[in-house]
Design a protein around this motif. Structure first.
Motif, PDB file in Angstrom:
ATOM      1  N   PRO A 127       0.821  -1.214   0.000  1.00  0.00           N
ATOM      2  CA  PRO A 127       0.000   0.000   0.000  1.00  0.00           C
ATOM      3  C   PRO A 127       0.852   1.259   0.000  1.00  0.00           C
ATOM      4  CG  PRO A 127      -0.152  -1.147   2.106  1.00  0.00           C
ATOM      5  CD  PRO A 127       0.666  -2.001   1.221  1.00  0.00           C
ATOM      6  N   PRO A 128       0.412   2.280  -0.730  1.00  0.00           N
ATOM      7  CA  PRO A 128       1.135   3.553  -0.755  1.00  0.00           C
ATOM      8  C   PRO A 128       0.964   4.285   0.572  1.00  0.00           C
ATOM      9  CG  PRO A 128      -0.943   3.777  -1.914  1.00  0.00           C
ATOM     10  CD  PRO A 128      -0.820   2.331  -1.528  1.00  0.00           C
ATOM     11  N   THR A 129       1.866   5.210   0.846  1.00  0.00           N
ATOM     12  CA  THR A 129       1.689   6.054   2.041  1.00  0.00           C
ATOM     13  C   THR A 129       1.056   7.373   1.646  1.00  0.00           C
ATOM     14  OG1 THR A 129       3.859   7.110   1.827  1.00  0.00           O
ATOM     15  CG2 THR A 129       3.755   5.033   3.054  1.00  0.00           C
ATOM     16  N   ALA A 130       0.978   7.624   0.340  1.00  0.00           N
ATOM     17  CA  ALA A 130       0.362   8.864  -0.136  1.00  0.00           C
ATOM     18  C   ALA A 130      -0.335   8.629  -1.466  1.00  0.00           C
ATOM     19  CB  ALA A 130       1.420   9.950  -0.298  1.00  0.00           C
ATOM     20  N   VAL A 131      -1.402   9.372  -1.666  1.00  0.00           N
ATOM     21  CA  VAL A 131      -2.141   9.271  -2.925  1.00  0.00           C
ATOM     22  C   VAL A 131      -2.200  10.650  -3.576  1.00  0.00           C
ATOM     23  CG1 VAL A 131      -4.372   8.798  -3.989  1.00  0.00           C
ATOM     24  CG2 VAL A 131      -3.557   7.335  -2.123  1.00  0.00           C
ATOM     25  N   LEU A 132      -1.869  10.676  -4.858  1.00  0.00           N
ATOM     26  CA  LEU A 132      -2.006  11.906  -5.627  1.00  0.00           C
ATOM     27  C   LEU A 132      -3.179  11.710  -6.575  1.00  0.00           C
ATOM     28  CD1 LEU A 132      -1.234  14.628  -6.719  1.00  0.00           C
ATOM     29  CD2 LEU A 132       0.754  13.613  -7.826  1.00  0.00           C
ATOM     30  N   ALA A 133      -4.263  12.457  -6.331  1.00  0.00           N
ATOM     31  CA  ALA A 133      -5.488  12.305  -7.131  1.00  0.00           C
ATOM     32  C   ALA A 133      -5.450  13.277  -8.301  1.00  0.00           C
ATOM     33  CB  ALA A 133      -6.714  12.564  -6.266  1.00  0.00           C
ATOM     34  N   GLU A 134      -5.702  12.764  -9.478  1.00  0.00           N
ATOM     35  CA  GLU A 134      -5.492  13.574 -10.674  1.00  0.00           C
ATOM     36  C   GLU A 134      -6.549  14.653 -10.890  1.00  0.00           C
ATOM     37  OE1 GLU A 134      -6.203  14.233 -14.976  1.00  0.00           O
ATOM     38  OE2 GLU A 134      -6.746  12.212 -14.351  1.00  0.00           O
ATOM     39  N   ASN A 135      -7.712  14.495 -10.319  1.00  0.00           N
ATOM     40  CA  ASN A 135      -8.726  15.550 -10.420  1.00  0.00           C
ATOM     41  C   ASN A 135      -9.687  15.448  -9.244  1.00  0.00           C
ATOM     42  OD1 ASN A 135     -10.948  13.762 -10.970  1.00  0.00           O
ATOM     43  ND2 ASN A 135     -10.185  13.568 -13.059  1.00  0.00           N
ATOM     44  N   ASN A 136     -10.664  16.357  -9.196  1.00  0.00           N
ATOM     45  CA  ASN A 136     -11.496  16.410  -7.992  1.00  0.00           C
ATOM     46  C   ASN A 136     -12.464  15.242  -7.834  1.00  0.00           C
ATOM     47  OD1 ASN A 136     -13.110  17.248 -10.039  1.00  0.00           O
ATOM     48  ND2 ASN A 136     -13.507  19.297  -9.210  1.00  0.00           N
ATOM     49  N   ARG A 137     -12.840  14.609  -8.913  1.00  0.00           N
ATOM     50  CA  ARG A 137     -13.691  13.426  -8.784  1.00  0.00           C
ATOM     51  C   ARG A 137     -12.901  12.295  -8.141  1.00  0.00           C
ATOM     52  NH1 ARG A 137     -14.390  15.112 -13.831  1.00  0.00           N
ATOM     53  NH2 ARG A 137     -13.188  13.375 -14.669  1.00  0.00           N
ATOM     54  N   VAL A 138     -11.656  12.182  -8.569  1.00  0.00           N
ATOM     55  CA  VAL A 138     -10.799  11.148  -7.987  1.00  0.00           C
ATOM     56  C   VAL A 138     -10.537  11.449  -6.513  1.00  0.00           C
ATOM     57  CG1 VAL A 138      -8.530  10.057  -8.069  1.00  0.00           C
ATOM     58  CG2 VAL A 138      -9.703  10.637 -10.198  1.00  0.00           C
ATOM     59  N   THR A 139     -10.334  12.719  -6.221  1.00  0.00           N
ATOM     60  CA  THR A 139     -10.100  13.102  -4.830  1.00  0.00           C
ATOM     61  C   THR A 139     -11.273  12.681  -3.949  1.00  0.00           C
ATOM     62  OG1 THR A 139      -8.865  15.026  -5.610  1.00  0.00           O
ATOM     63  CG2 THR A 139      -9.533  15.018  -3.297  1.00  0.00           C
ATOM     64  N   ALA A 140     -12.486  12.943  -4.436  1.00  0.00           N
ATOM     65  CA  ALA A 140     -13.676  12.576  -3.662  1.00  0.00           C
ATOM     66  C   ALA A 140     -13.725  11.073  -3.425  1.00  0.00           C
ATOM     67  CB  ALA A 140     -14.935  13.041  -4.389  1.00  0.00           C
ATOM     68  N   GLY A 141     -13.441  10.319  -4.478  1.00  0.00           N
ATOM     69  CA  GLY A 141     -13.448   8.863  -4.331  1.00  0.00           C
ATOM     70  C   GLY A 141     -12.366   8.386  -3.377  1.00  0.00           C
ATOM     71  N   ALA A 142     -11.198   8.991  -3.494  1.00  0.00           N
ATOM     72  CA  ALA A 142     -10.082   8.603  -2.633  1.00  0.00           C
ATOM     73  C   ALA A 142     -10.406   8.876  -1.170  1.00  0.00           C
ATOM     74  CB  ALA A 142      -8.818   9.364  -3.053  1.00  0.00           C
ATOM     75  N   LEU A 143     -11.028  10.017  -0.923  1.00  0.00           N
ATOM     76  CA  LEU A 143     -11.404  10.352   0.446  1.00  0.00           C
ATOM     77  C   LEU A 143     -12.295   9.280   1.044  1.00  0.00           C
ATOM     78  CD1 LEU A 143     -12.064  14.199   0.254  1.00  0.00           C
ATOM     79  CD2 LEU A 143     -10.544  13.025   1.866  1.00  0.00           C
ATOM     80  N   ARG A 144     -13.238   8.803   0.253  1.00  0.00           N
ATOM     81  CA  ARG A 144     -14.156   7.788   0.761  1.00  0.00           C
ATOM     82  C   ARG A 144     -13.427   6.470   0.993  1.00  0.00           C
ATOM     83  NH1 ARG A 144     -17.827  10.308  -3.205  1.00  0.00           N
ATOM     84  NH2 ARG A 144     -19.050  11.788  -1.984  1.00  0.00           N
ATOM     85  N   ALA A 145     -12.517   6.149   0.074  1.00  0.00           N
ATOM     86  CA  ALA A 145     -11.754   4.909   0.249  1.00  0.00           C
ATOM     87  C   ALA A 145     -10.908   4.982   1.512  1.00  0.00           C
ATOM     88  CB  ALA A 145     -10.868   4.672  -0.976  1.00  0.00           C
ATOM     89  N   LEU A 146     -10.314   6.144   1.756  1.00  0.00           N
ATOM     90  CA  LEU A 146      -9.485   6.291   2.944  1.00  0.00           C
ATOM     91  C   LEU A 146     -10.332   6.207   4.215  1.00  0.00           C
ATOM     92  CD1 LEU A 146      -7.018   9.154   1.881  1.00  0.00           C
ATOM     93  CD2 LEU A 146      -6.658   6.669   1.861  1.00  0.00           C
ATOM     94  N   ALA A 147     -11.561   6.722   4.116  1.00  0.00           N
ATOM     95  CA  ALA A 147     -12.441   6.675   5.285  1.00  0.00           C
ATOM     96  C   ALA A 147     -12.869   5.240   5.575  1.00  0.00           C
ATOM     97  CB  ALA A 147     -13.667   7.552   5.052  1.00  0.00           C
TER      98      ALA A 147
END
Lengths: 336, 336
Positions: free
Chosen positions: A245-265
């Motif tokens: 697993p990565p220690t950091a995620v770089l989301a390419e746009n705001n839709r990805v950011t939203a999805g990533a936030l939920r995955a992290l939660a």
DNA sequence: TTGTATGCGTTATCAA
DNA sequence: TTGATAACGCATACAA
């Protein structure tokens, strides 16, 4: 007051009522000089009495050339990014006494082509397009005919034209360096479809910077195909659930950011994983997400300025590149 | 291919090249019947050879009546609510072969008036307006003349016209009951300016329901004047800092919700204060905010349908009321 | 099946 | 300072 069935009052009607010629009435209502004040007054009175309202369609036709309309082909006007563009374009349109026709092509090349055609039929005085992946060579003639066509957010393919983009590479560079500075090495890059120009730009920059930082094998940290938040969520979930697993995620746009936030939660310890997103978004401050920000309204404005400035088709096309800005919130890691 | 300086090809040009009359060329290019296949072919070839593109401005003028344009006057197209409306309107416009002109009046009555005038000069076939507080009686004549003018989100004042709104009272009722069910009695209602119709509706409903629930003095829990998130934040901060802090906050719209969230994050124990917001928003799920939701795209769609359906000015105006839906996230309290 | 003639409501030219 | 008249590019009765 006009009544249904009754025709609308025309300039000819106003002229007749005022006892002057068509041309004189036209002069008055367009504020042209060389009309006696008394005449002017009579025409004005006649116009008010009849409830006259000039017909912009007829005026545009008579004037010849382009109509006082500007066209904007977006991906989807409900998307905040595109509506921010529209907002910037609208302001410039207003300043130039133009009305703005907005359309959405749903990222469909065929639909974009159709919309382009419809707007050109309307004889728009300028056209701002967020291009899809299709070929745009067909617009060469229209450009040569003097219609300013401007591409925004990404360049057109198969055509040299005025373009407004942001410094995608600089933005990614700042984001990766930020994460690196805070000790991250295992940085995942999650994005949309590789067909999208911005994705390719951002991915290329990601690989470059990772390489510079000594991470020669960054390709394995790249994930693509996340076109909406839901897909992004499962993509990130897969990463977190994987062998390394990565220690950091770089989301390419705001839709990805939203999805990533939920995955992290969703996962235990997810709050200890850093997240940087391309595109700022509402409430990002509350969620403690560091972002690469830029001014989409300004982007629209610049594009519209190119689309409204009369230009010589012989001059080489201009490209405007807008800066991005890293907004650090915390140390790259979220503080919830 | 047209070249600059050269005029654009016209229908007459196509007809001449094909060796037919104007009318026949028109028939072919408009897909009308009763043309020999051979003729049809020749006209098509001529059109392609010349790079002919019909002039919609001329067509609209010749056809008489309204242009194939629809007008939308929003408060600010960059606002997600208005761009959602625009999205719904755009779809209906597309289905009716109309192009959409979008404008923003910045909630300024004078500017709204100006934009209305400009769109009517363009002879739009319909007009969708999110009205400001000004008087709209001046549009009576235009309505009678047969231009469908539709008001959305709030009714016009001084004019009976088609209107699309949401069930504001029902939404507030559901929100207050939800909070009450979860034990809250000290519920603060924080909103925008009392000049805004939706605020007044929502406040009235709040007071009604509070009264029904036995809280006869709810007026003291009402705060207004929060036009943006910053103002909302300080308003809510003041409440929390006051002599009798509420245990729950009902935010009248999404800007207030954003401000309230920040105010709650600022104080110790803020996460134990319940928050319900009118208007759903992106990432509300992550922030655990219960909201009153409704479909703004659908609202735009319904308004556009009224604006495109030919109607008899004699029939009484229609009002469409769309339902709201409470989306509970947690028990009304946020779970961060 | 094809064409002629007229109109749509302005702007623009040029003369008076 | 004013006006007669011709575009603008297409649609549409009406005729042939």
């Amino acid at each position: 007051m006009a009544v249904q069935g009754t025709r609308r009052p025309t300039l000819a009607g106003v002229a007749e009522r005022a006892g002057v010629s068509l041309k004189t009435a036209s002069r008055v209502l367009n504020g042209e000089p060389n009309v006696a004040e008394a005449t002017r007054e009579r025409v004005r009175e006649a116009a008010t009495a009849l409830g006259f309202r000039r017909n912009a369609v007829a005026a545009d036709l008579a004037r010849g050339g382009a109509s006082r309309l500007l066209g904007f082909i977006s991906g989807d006007i409900a998307n905040p990014f595109y509506s921010a563009l529209a907002s910037g374009i609208e302001r410039v349109a207003r300043d130039n006494d133009l009305q703005l026709i907005t359309t959405s092509c749903d990222e469909d090349p065929e639909r974009e082509r159709l919309l382009t055609e419809e707007l050109l039929e309307r004889r728009v005085g300028g056209l701002v397009v967020t291009p899809t992946t299709g070929d745009h060579a067909r617009l060469a003639g229209e450009l040569a005919a003097g219609t300013p066509v401007v591409f925004v957010d990404r360049p057109a393919s198969g055509l040299e034209a005025d373009t407004v983009v942001i410094d995608n590479r600089g933005g990614i560079r700042a984001a990766v360096r930020h994460l690196s500075y805070h000790g991250h090495r295992k940085i995942a890059f999650v994005g949309d479809n590789p067909e999208v120009w911005t994705f390719r730009e951002r991915r290329a920059a990601f690989l470059d910077v990772m390489d510079e930082l000594g991470n020669r094998d960054a390709q394995r940290w790249v994930r693509s195909g996340a076109h909406d938040a839901r897909e992004a969520r499962s993509l990130v979930a897969g990463l977190l659930d994987g062998p390394e697993p990565p220690t950091a995620v770089l989301a390419e746009n705001n839709r990805v950011t939203a999805g990533a936030l939920r995955a992290l939660a969703d996962v235990a310890g997810g709050e200890r994983i850093a997240l940087v997103g391309f595109d700022d978004f509402d409430l990002a401050d509350l969620l403690g997400v560091t972002v690469v920000s830029y001014d989409a309204v300004e982007m629209g404005r610049r594009a519209a300025e190119l689309a409204t400035s009369r230009y010589d088709p012989a001059t080489p096309p201009r490209t405007v590149t807008l800066e991005t800005r890293l907004i650090p919130r915390g140390t790259g890691e979220r503080r919830l």
